[in-house]
Design an enzyme around this catalytic site. Structure first.
Site, PDB file in Angstrom:
ATOM      1  N   GLY A  68       0.804  -1.218   0.000  1.00 11.39           N
ATOM      2  CA  GLY A  68       0.000   0.000   0.000  1.00 11.39           C
ATOM      3  C   GLY A  68       0.832   1.260   0.000  1.00 11.39           C
ATOM      4  N   LYS A  71       2.645   1.291  -4.084  1.00 15.18           N
ATOM      5  CA  LYS A  71       1.713   0.481  -4.864  1.00 15.18           C
ATOM      6  C   LYS A  71       2.281   0.058  -6.215  1.00 15.18           C
ATOM      7  CE  LYS A  71      -2.568   2.368  -2.897  1.00 15.18           C
ATOM      8  NZ  LYS A  71      -3.213   1.083  -2.587  1.00 15.18           N
ATOM      9  N   ASN A 116      -8.527   4.152   4.956  1.00 12.33           N
ATOM     10  CA  ASN A 116      -8.366   4.311   3.514  1.00 12.33           C
ATOM     11  C   ASN A 116      -9.421   3.513   2.771  1.00 12.33           C
ATOM     12  OD1 ASN A 116      -7.194   2.065   1.550  1.00 12.33           O
ATOM     13  ND2 ASN A 116      -6.422   1.596   3.619  1.00 12.33           N
ATOM     14  N   ARG A 117      -9.807   4.051   1.642  1.00 12.48           N
ATOM     15  CA  ARG A 117     -10.671   3.336   0.706  1.00 12.48           C
ATOM     16  C   ARG A 117     -10.107   3.541  -0.706  1.00 12.48           C
ATOM     17  NH1 ARG A 117     -14.547   7.270   2.884  1.00 12.48           N
ATOM     18  NH2 ARG A 117     -14.745   9.077   1.494  1.00 12.48           N
ATOM     19  N   SER A 180      -8.746  -7.046   1.284  1.00  9.46           N
ATOM     20  CA  SER A 180      -8.990  -5.603   1.271  1.00  9.46           C
ATOM     21  C   SER A 180     -10.488  -5.342   1.332  1.00  9.46           C
ATOM     22  CB  SER A 180      -8.412  -4.967   0.009  1.00  9.46           C
ATOM     23  OG  SER A 180      -8.845  -3.622  -0.107  1.00  9.46           O
ATOM     24  N   ASN A 182     -11.923  -2.686   0.263  1.00  9.43           N
ATOM     25  CA  ASN A 182     -12.242  -1.583  -0.642  1.00  9.43           C
ATOM     26  C   ASN A 182     -12.516  -1.985  -2.082  1.00  9.43           C
ATOM     27  OD1 ASN A 182     -11.860   0.352   1.469  1.00  9.43           O
ATOM     28  ND2 ASN A 182      -9.657   0.040   1.241  1.00  9.43           N
ATOM     29  N   GLY A 264      -3.603   1.072  12.037  1.00 10.49           N
ATOM     30  CA  GLY A 264      -2.904   1.832  13.057  1.00 10.49           C
ATOM     31  C   GLY A 264      -3.156   1.336  14.462  1.00 10.49           C
ATOM     32  N   TYR A 312       2.802   0.379   8.080  1.00 13.42           N
ATOM     33  CA  TYR A 312       2.520   1.458   7.133  1.00 13.42           C
ATOM     34  C   TYR A 312       2.125   2.699   7.924  1.00 13.42           C
ATOM     35  CZ  TYR A 312       0.068   3.928   3.268  1.00 13.42           C
ATOM     36  OH  TYR A 312      -0.368   4.842   2.341  1.00 13.42           O
ATOM     37  N   THR A 313       1.056   2.585   8.708  1.00 18.46           N
ATOM     38  CA  THR A 313       0.557   3.737   9.453  1.00 18.46           C
ATOM     39  C   THR A 313       1.617   4.282  10.400  1.00 18.46           C
ATOM     40  OG1 THR A 313      -1.669   2.806   9.305  1.00 18.46           O
ATOM     41  CG2 THR A 313      -1.330   4.563  10.904  1.00 18.46           C
TER      42      THR A 313
END
EC number: 1.3.5.2
Length: 350
Positions: A68, A71, A116-117, A180, A182, A264, A312-313
């Site tokens: 992510g 990408k 996130n989306r 995911s 999304n 997170g 990531y976060t």
């Protein structure tokens, strides 16, 4: 206070995706220049106690970048220079995708979280595959493979296979992402029959090492089904976990009600519980993901069964020295608890 912490208030005035793009451009500008080596010398912690051998790969340290962040496989070398022990690029889909409309990424600063989306926005397997083939990264590079939004679930096997074949030459390991939140209908592919069919298709095509990334929103029974598929097919490992669609009551930020996957600090404990749940049921290596932002949270995942971890976060909130800081902290924790290496600490709390 480091430079990033001084700059963070200004960065946080920007839209979350805009700020991410700015950081991405800075890293892209460093990559392949003499500055990359300077950054690597500053950020990389070299110590044999941090080395981990898992799913056929040798990781110089257990701290990786989750899928992510990069990408399109544009900055894996620069991320490696930040001291990470591996970089997972993607999610990559067979077709190029614009993803969902903006805004589609939100900071929950009070909660040290993101929602996130994004919707698997990426350049597509053909272009990403070409980039990967030209990459010579100092650490292992994994490729996270998602399903194209345009592909029906009944065509998922062929869609995943197309992507794998385009990225095969440039990846050190491969991840089937069916978790995911999304992409409409994607999580339906976590059912045992569908998962077995997709993974089996990629195995038959030579995908190895091959891992599957699971959702934190699965029931215990569904996780056990996924573990059985991994065992039956002889897969190489499990990534636990992706983002969650749940919204803990503890959230305080205004953006907490935004649609998308939450990552997170708020998912730290739940993701660790799932890592432990999986580790009790299989000896397959586990990549622990969810809420890692310091040495203690990484160490907790490791002690509960994760061979390596990803974040990531935490990179958003702690900045580009996070891998260095975590690895330094892990060495202190290993010394405190009498472990000769990270590998010796894996699963001791199970």
């Amino acid at each position: 206070m480091g430079l990033y912490q001084l700059l963070k208030p200004a960065l946080f005035q920007l839209d979350a995706e805009t700020a991410h793009g700015l950081g991405h451009r800075v890293l892209d500008g460093i990559q392949g220049t003499p500055l990359e080596r300077i950054v690597a010398d500053y950020c990389t912690v070299v110590d044999p106690r941090l080395r981990v051998d898992a799913f056929g790969q040798t990781f110089p340290n257990p701290v990786g970048v989750a899928a992510g962040f990069d990408k399109n496989a544009e900055i894996p070398d620069a991320l490696g220079a930040l001291g990470f022990g591996h970089v997972e690029v993607g999610g990559v889909t067979a077709e190029p995708q614009a993803g969902n409309p903006r805004p589609r990424m939100f900071r929950l600063a009070e909660d040290r979280a993101l929602i996130n989306r994004m919707g698997f926005n990426n350049d597509g397997a053909d272009i990403v595959g070409e980039r990967l083939a030209a990459t010579d990264c100092r650490v292992p590079v994994g490729v996270n493979i998602g399903k194209s939004k345009s592909a029906a679930n009944d065509d998922a096997e062929a869609d995943y296979q197309y992507t794998y074949e385009r990225v095969a030459d440039g990846g050190d390991y491969f991840v089937v992402n069916v978790s995911s939140p999304n992409t409409p209908g994607l999580r339906e592919l976590q059912s045992r029959d569908r998962l077995e069919s997709i993974l089996g298709t990629l195995q038959d095509d030579g995908a190895s090492p091959l891992l599957v990334k699971l959702s934190p929103d699965l029931t215990d029974a569904a996780i056990e089904d996924a573990i059985e598929v991994v065992e039956d097919l002889g897969l190489d490992g499990i990534i636990a976990t992706n983002t969650t669609t749940k919204r803990p009551a503890s959230l305080h930020s205004d953006a907490a009600d935004e649609e998308g996957g939450l990552s997170g600090a708020p998912i730290t404990d739940e993701s660790t519980d799932i890592v432990r749940f999986i580790a009790k049921r299989t000896d397959k290596p586990i990549v622990g993901v969810g809420g890692i932002d310091d040495a203690e949270s990484a160490y907790e995942k490791i002690r509960n069964g994760a061979s390596v971890v990803q974040l990531y976060t935490g990179l958003v909130y702690e900045g580009p020295t996070i891998a260095r800081d975590i690895n330094r902290g892990l060495l202190k924790l290993l010394e405190r608890d009498g472990f000769a290496s990270v590998e010796d600490a894996v699963g001791v709390d199970i």
